[in-house]
Design a protein around this motif. Structure first.
Motif, PDB file in Angstrom:
ATOM      1  N   PHE A 187      -5.225  63.618  53.158  1.00 35.98           N
ATOM      2  CA  PHE A 187      -5.631  62.648  54.179  1.00 35.98           C
ATOM      3  C   PHE A 187      -6.168  61.381  53.530  1.00 35.98           C
ATOM      4  O   PHE A 187      -5.910  60.268  53.995  1.00 35.98           O
ATOM      5  N   THR A 188      -6.899  61.534  52.441  1.00 40.54           N
ATOM      6  CA  THR A 188      -7.455  60.375  51.739  1.00 40.54           C
ATOM      7  C   THR A 188      -6.345  59.571  51.072  1.00 40.54           C
ATOM      8  O   THR A 188      -6.295  58.345  51.181  1.00 40.54           O
ATOM      9  N   ARG A 189      -5.423  60.264  50.383  1.00 38.46           N
ATOM     10  CA  ARG A 189      -4.336  59.575  49.683  1.00 38.46           C
ATOM     11  C   ARG A 189      -3.350  58.900  50.619  1.00 38.46           C
ATOM     12  O   ARG A 189      -2.811  57.838  50.305  1.00 38.46           O
ATOM     13  N   TYR A 190      -3.067  59.533  51.749  1.00 38.73           N
ATOM     14  CA  TYR A 190      -2.032  59.021  52.647  1.00 38.73           C
ATOM     15  C   TYR A 190      -2.594  58.531  53.983  1.00 38.73           C
ATOM     16  O   TYR A 190      -1.847  58.379  54.949  1.00 38.73           O
ATOM     17  N   GLY A 191      -3.852  58.249  54.046  1.00 34.11           N
ATOM     18  CA  GLY A 191      -4.480  57.853  55.297  1.00 34.11           C
ATOM     19  C   GLY A 191      -4.464  56.368  55.574  1.00 34.11           C
ATOM     20  O   GLY A 191      -5.120  55.912  56.503  1.00 34.11           O
ATOM     21  N   GLY A 192      -3.719  55.596  54.803  1.00 40.12           N
ATOM     22  CA  GLY A 192      -3.687  54.148  54.991  1.00 40.12           C
ATOM     23  C   GLY A 192      -2.896  53.734  56.212  1.00 40.12           C
ATOM     24  O   GLY A 192      -2.544  54.541  57.069  1.00 40.12           O
ATOM     25  N   SER A 193      -2.588  52.466  56.277  1.00 37.13           N
ATOM     26  CA  SER A 193      -1.882  51.924  57.437  1.00 37.13           C
ATOM     27  C   SER A 193      -0.404  51.679  57.163  1.00 37.13           C
ATOM     28  O   SER A 193       0.310  51.173  58.017  1.00 37.13           O
ATOM     29  N   GLU A 194       0.098  52.053  55.987  1.00 39.98           N
ATOM     30  CA  GLU A 194       1.505  51.833  55.628  1.00 39.98           C
ATOM     31  C   GLU A 194       2.345  53.070  55.946  1.00 39.98           C
ATOM     32  O   GLU A 194       1.881  54.185  55.816  1.00 39.98           O
ATOM     33  N   GLY A 195       3.589  52.849  56.348  1.00 50.49           N
ATOM     34  CA  GLY A 195       4.532  53.944  56.545  1.00 50.49           C
ATOM     35  C   GLY A 195       4.482  54.560  57.931  1.00 50.49           C
ATOM     36  O   GLY A 195       3.737  54.144  58.808  1.00 50.49           O
ATOM     37  N   ALA A 229       3.605  57.176  60.767  1.00 55.07           N
ATOM     38  CA  ALA A 229       2.416  57.983  61.060  1.00 55.07           C
ATOM     39  C   ALA A 229       2.856  59.386  61.468  1.00 55.07           C
ATOM     40  O   ALA A 229       3.746  59.552  62.303  1.00 55.07           O
ATOM     41  N   PHE A 230       2.270  60.391  60.861  1.00 53.70           N
ATOM     42  CA  PHE A 230       2.545  61.786  61.178  1.00 53.70           C
ATOM     43  C   PHE A 230       1.241  62.480  61.546  1.00 53.70           C
ATOM     44  O   PHE A 230       0.173  62.102  61.068  1.00 53.70           O
ATOM     45  N   LYS A 231       1.338  63.488  62.367  1.00 52.75           N
ATOM     46  CA  LYS A 231       0.213  64.366  62.642  1.00 52.75           C
ATOM     47  C   LYS A 231       0.482  65.648  61.871  1.00 52.75           C
ATOM     48  O   LYS A 231       1.608  66.135  61.846  1.00 52.75           O
ATOM     49  N   LEU A 232      -0.548  66.188  61.236  1.00 53.62           N
ATOM     50  CA  LEU A 232      -0.400  67.371  60.403  1.00 53.62           C
ATOM     51  C   LEU A 232      -1.209  68.513  61.000  1.00 53.62           C
ATOM     52  O   LEU A 232      -2.381  68.353  61.316  1.00 53.62           O
ATOM     53  N   ALA A 233      -0.560  69.659  61.170  1.00 50.89           N
ATOM     54  CA  ALA A 233      -1.250  70.872  61.616  1.00 50.89           C
ATOM     55  C   ALA A 233      -0.800  71.998  60.700  1.00 50.89           C
ATOM     56  O   ALA A 233       0.385  72.138  60.418  1.00 50.89           O
ATOM     57  N   VAL A 234      -1.729  72.770  60.229  1.00 51.18           N
ATOM     58  CA  VAL A 234      -1.424  73.903  59.363  1.00 51.18           C
ATOM     59  C   VAL A 234      -1.893  75.158  60.077  1.00 51.18           C
ATOM     60  O   VAL A 234      -3.016  75.213  60.575  1.00 51.18           O
ATOM     61  N   ALA A 235      -1.033  76.147  60.133  1.00 54.31           N
ATOM     62  CA  ALA A 235      -1.388  77.398  60.802  1.00 54.31           C
ATOM     63  C   ALA A 235      -1.105  78.570  59.879  1.00 54.31           C
ATOM     64  O   ALA A 235      -0.040  78.651  59.269  1.00 54.31           O
TER      65      ALA A 235
END
Length: 182
Positions: free
Chosen positions: A156-164, A166-172
């Protein structure tokens, strides 16, 4: 197709209509379906008409057979999802207990609603899927959760910027069903 309307769900959840709908994965007439299912064309037409009224089937064309116009129908979707909201929530949300089945069910309900809300007119929506099997001893579950949260926080920190995109991530993580060796 994501069904959030109770009338659509009621139209779909009849065994005979489900069989008719399966036949309509490809365009067919009521007569063709009746032949496959061993029913009268009139009976199939009644089921098809209910499915058309519910928006689950479309008449895609028409042909003239012995002076009679015969409709050709097709299902409006390849699959149908029933919104859990049709039944309503049973019990309280257990957001605080990330190791509970209730939390997993809530998460899956949210994912289902999010995926259903995507623009299905865009055939190539960018998405990413990853699946695998792990084994976590009971005494290590809390540590596994902490490791997973740490790893995800790093992403989230590495890819949390405003470029590219946007995806929502859920892990189950859920118990793997027993394999049937029959």
């Amino acid at each position: 197709m994501y069904l959030e309307n109770i009338e659509q769900a009621e139209s779909l959840l009849k065994p005979q209509r489900i069989e008719v709908l399966r036949q309509l994965a490809e365009p067919k007439t009521c007569t063709e379906i009746a032949h496959v299912l061993g029913q009268t064309p009139q009976r199939v037409y009644y089921q098809v008409k209910r499915l058309v009224d519910a928006g689950l089937v479309d008449q895609v064309s028409e042909r003239k057979v012995r002076g009679i116009h015969e409709g050709i129908y097709q299902a409006t979707a390849r699959s149908y999802w029933l919104s859990p909201r049709l039944v309503g929530r049973i019990g309280q949300r257990k957001v605080q207990d990330e190791l509970s089945l209730g939390y997993l069910l809530d998460l899956m309900e949210d994912v289902q609603a999010d995926v259903a809300a995507l623009d299905r007119r865009r055939p190539e929506l960018p998405s990413i899927g990853v699946s695998g099997e792990i084994r976590v001893p009971t005494e290590h579950r809390q540590q596994f959760l902490a490791d997973l949260q740490s790893t995800l926080q790093d992403l989230f920190t590495r890819y949390g910027g405003s470029e590219g995109d946007a995806f929502k991530l859920a892990v189950a993580c859920y118990p793997k069903g027993e394999e049937n060796d029959d």
